[in-house]
Design a protein around this motif. Structure first.
Motif, PDB file in Angstrom:
ATOM      1  N   PHE A  55      -4.874   8.803   1.821  1.00  0.00           N
ATOM      2  CA  PHE A  55      -4.688   7.703   0.704  1.00  0.00           C
ATOM      3  C   PHE A  55      -5.665   6.356   1.211  1.00  0.00           C
ATOM      4  CE2 PHE A  55      -2.683   4.388  -1.591  1.00  0.00           C
ATOM      5  CZ  PHE A  55      -2.832   4.819  -2.805  1.00  0.00           C
TER       6      PHE A  55
ATOM      7  N   THR B  67       1.733   7.713  -6.738  1.00  0.00           N
ATOM      8  CA  THR B  67       1.045   8.694  -6.928  1.00  0.00           C
ATOM      9  C   THR B  67       1.765  10.144  -6.970  1.00  0.00           C
ATOM     10  OG1 THR B  67       0.153   9.144  -4.747  1.00  0.00           O
ATOM     11  CG2 THR B  67      -0.927   7.627  -5.997  1.00  0.00           C
TER      12      THR B  67
ATOM     13  N   LYS C 290       0.826  -1.266   0.124  1.00  0.00           N
ATOM     14  CA  LYS C 290      -0.150   0.102  -0.036  1.00  0.00           C
ATOM     15  C   LYS C 290       0.935   1.369   0.135  1.00  0.00           C
ATOM     16  CE  LYS C 290      -4.055   2.264   2.100  1.00  0.00           C
ATOM     17  NZ  LYS C 290      -5.215   2.300   3.092  1.00  0.00           N
ATOM     18  N   ASN C 291       2.022   1.304   0.717  1.00  0.00           N
ATOM     19  CA  ASN C 291       2.750   2.436   0.662  1.00  0.00           C
ATOM     20  C   ASN C 291       3.398   2.494  -0.765  1.00  0.00           C
ATOM     21  OD1 ASN C 291       2.651   2.895   3.397  1.00  0.00           O
ATOM     22  ND2 ASN C 291       4.546   1.765   3.949  1.00  0.00           N
TER      23      ASN C 291
ATOM     24  N   PHE D  20       0.823   4.230  -2.856  1.00  0.00           N
ATOM     25  CA  PHE D  20       0.779   5.653  -2.700  1.00  0.00           C
ATOM     26  C   PHE D  20       2.015   6.449  -3.105  1.00  0.00           C
ATOM     27  CE2 PHE D  20       2.388   9.089   0.083  1.00  0.00           C
ATOM     28  CZ  PHE D  20       1.785  10.273  -0.084  1.00  0.00           C
TER      29      PHE D  20
ATOM     30  N   LYS E  30      -0.912  13.744   2.571  1.00  0.00           N
ATOM     31  CA  LYS E  30      -1.472  13.127   1.467  1.00  0.00           C
ATOM     32  C   LYS E  30      -1.802  11.475   2.022  1.00  0.00           C
ATOM     33  CE  LYS E  30      -0.103  15.824  -2.341  1.00  0.00           C
ATOM     34  NZ  LYS E  30      -1.325  15.987  -2.797  1.00  0.00           N
ATOM     35  N   ARG E  31      -0.456  11.076   2.417  1.00  0.00           N
ATOM     36  CA  ARG E  31      -0.794   9.512   2.748  1.00  0.00           C
ATOM     37  C   ARG E  31      -1.748   9.246   3.905  1.00  0.00           C
ATOM     38  NH1 ARG E  31      -1.730   5.181   3.429  1.00  0.00           N
ATOM     39  NH2 ARG E  31      -0.129   3.366   3.791  1.00  0.00           N
TER      40      ARG E  31
END
Length: 259
Positions: free
Chosen positions: A259, A189, A182-183, A186, A255-256
């Motif tokens: 997300f 992006t 998942k990191n 992100f 932002k994270r």
């Protein structure tokens, strides 16, 4: 010293540090006592030391049960967490610059606040120049990410990560959660032009499809692909429309979170 990675809960890792010659061991962040006790019993090991990076339940909730079985075990944590009485059974307080001796290895204590006020990390320097050191950093640094700001300010966590960046590039990073895929999603992006990140995405997808762990990671790889360690990168700064590294970090963390 052998390092054993024990999965716990949905995505936690607990780490056992084992001296096979003596049968003694230490455990890092035992949120779940049962998985630890099962391994200790199977391998006939004696728990001597509990190392805690921070006070959150998924890192400390196994302490009491482990101490019931091994009452002589010492429990290490930060001086801040001892003052606040946030770590069950804590007997020893640590601060930045302290050193421990464990299984013929020196352990350096890093104070890395941000995720929590009292967060510390345990760094085992290499025994020989050609070897790799080992860092147990809890929730401060993740593979391709970093911890949430739950008790600290962006400048604190940014400075904590800079401390880690000063370690040798071949340092093994034993972070406490399997968040890597998942990191990376992100990271793509905000840093889509990063070819090393794109290659890592492909590797990690395959690893997770096979249910293989992605931890430990290596500091050199994090410096290439982890946006939270790349706040001085010009392309990343252009993507986030600021040349101030701390501002880049603050924007990334915000932002994270969404997300």
């Amino acid at each position: 010293m052998e390092i054993i990675r024990l999965p716990a809960f949905n995505d936690n890792y607990i780490f056992l540090l084992v001296d096979r010659a003596t049968g003694d061991c230490a455990v890092v962040d035992p949120g779940d006592a049962e998985v630890v006790l099962e391994y200790l019993s199977k391998e006939d090991l004696t728990l001597k030391t509990i190392l805690i990076t921070h006070h959150h339940a998924d890192h400390v909730d196994g302490n009491r049960q482990l101490l019931n079985h091994f009452p002589a075990a010492a429990v290490y944590g930060s001086e801040i967490d001892l003052q606040k009485r946030r770590i069950p059974g804590q007997t020893v307080s640590l601060k930045a610059g302290d050193h421990l001796d464990l299984f013929n290895r020196t352990v350096e204590i890093l104070f890395v606040p941000g995720h929590t006020q009292g967060h510390i990390a345990y760094y085992f320097p290499p025994l020989r120049p050609e070897d790799s050191g080992d860092l147990f950093c809890g929730d401060t640094l993740f593979a391709n990410g970093c911890g949430r700001l739950l008790e600290g300010m962006p400048a604190q966590l940014f400075a904590s990560l800079q401390q880690i960046c000063d370690l040798p590039d071949n340092t093994n990073i034993w972070c406490a959660h399997e968040y890597t895929l998942k990191n990376i999603k992100f990271s793509l992006t905000v840093d889509p032009e990063n070819e090393a990140l794109q290659r890592r995405f492909q590797r990690v997808q395959t690893q997770r499809q096979r249910q293989e762990p992605t931890i430990p990671t290596v500091l050199a790889l994090e410096k290439q692909t982890n946006p939270f360690l790349r706040c001085g990168d010009r392309q990343l700064q252009a993507n986030l429309k600021t040349t101030d590294p701390l501002r880049v970090f603050t924007k990334l963390r915000g932002k994270r979170d969404l997300f």
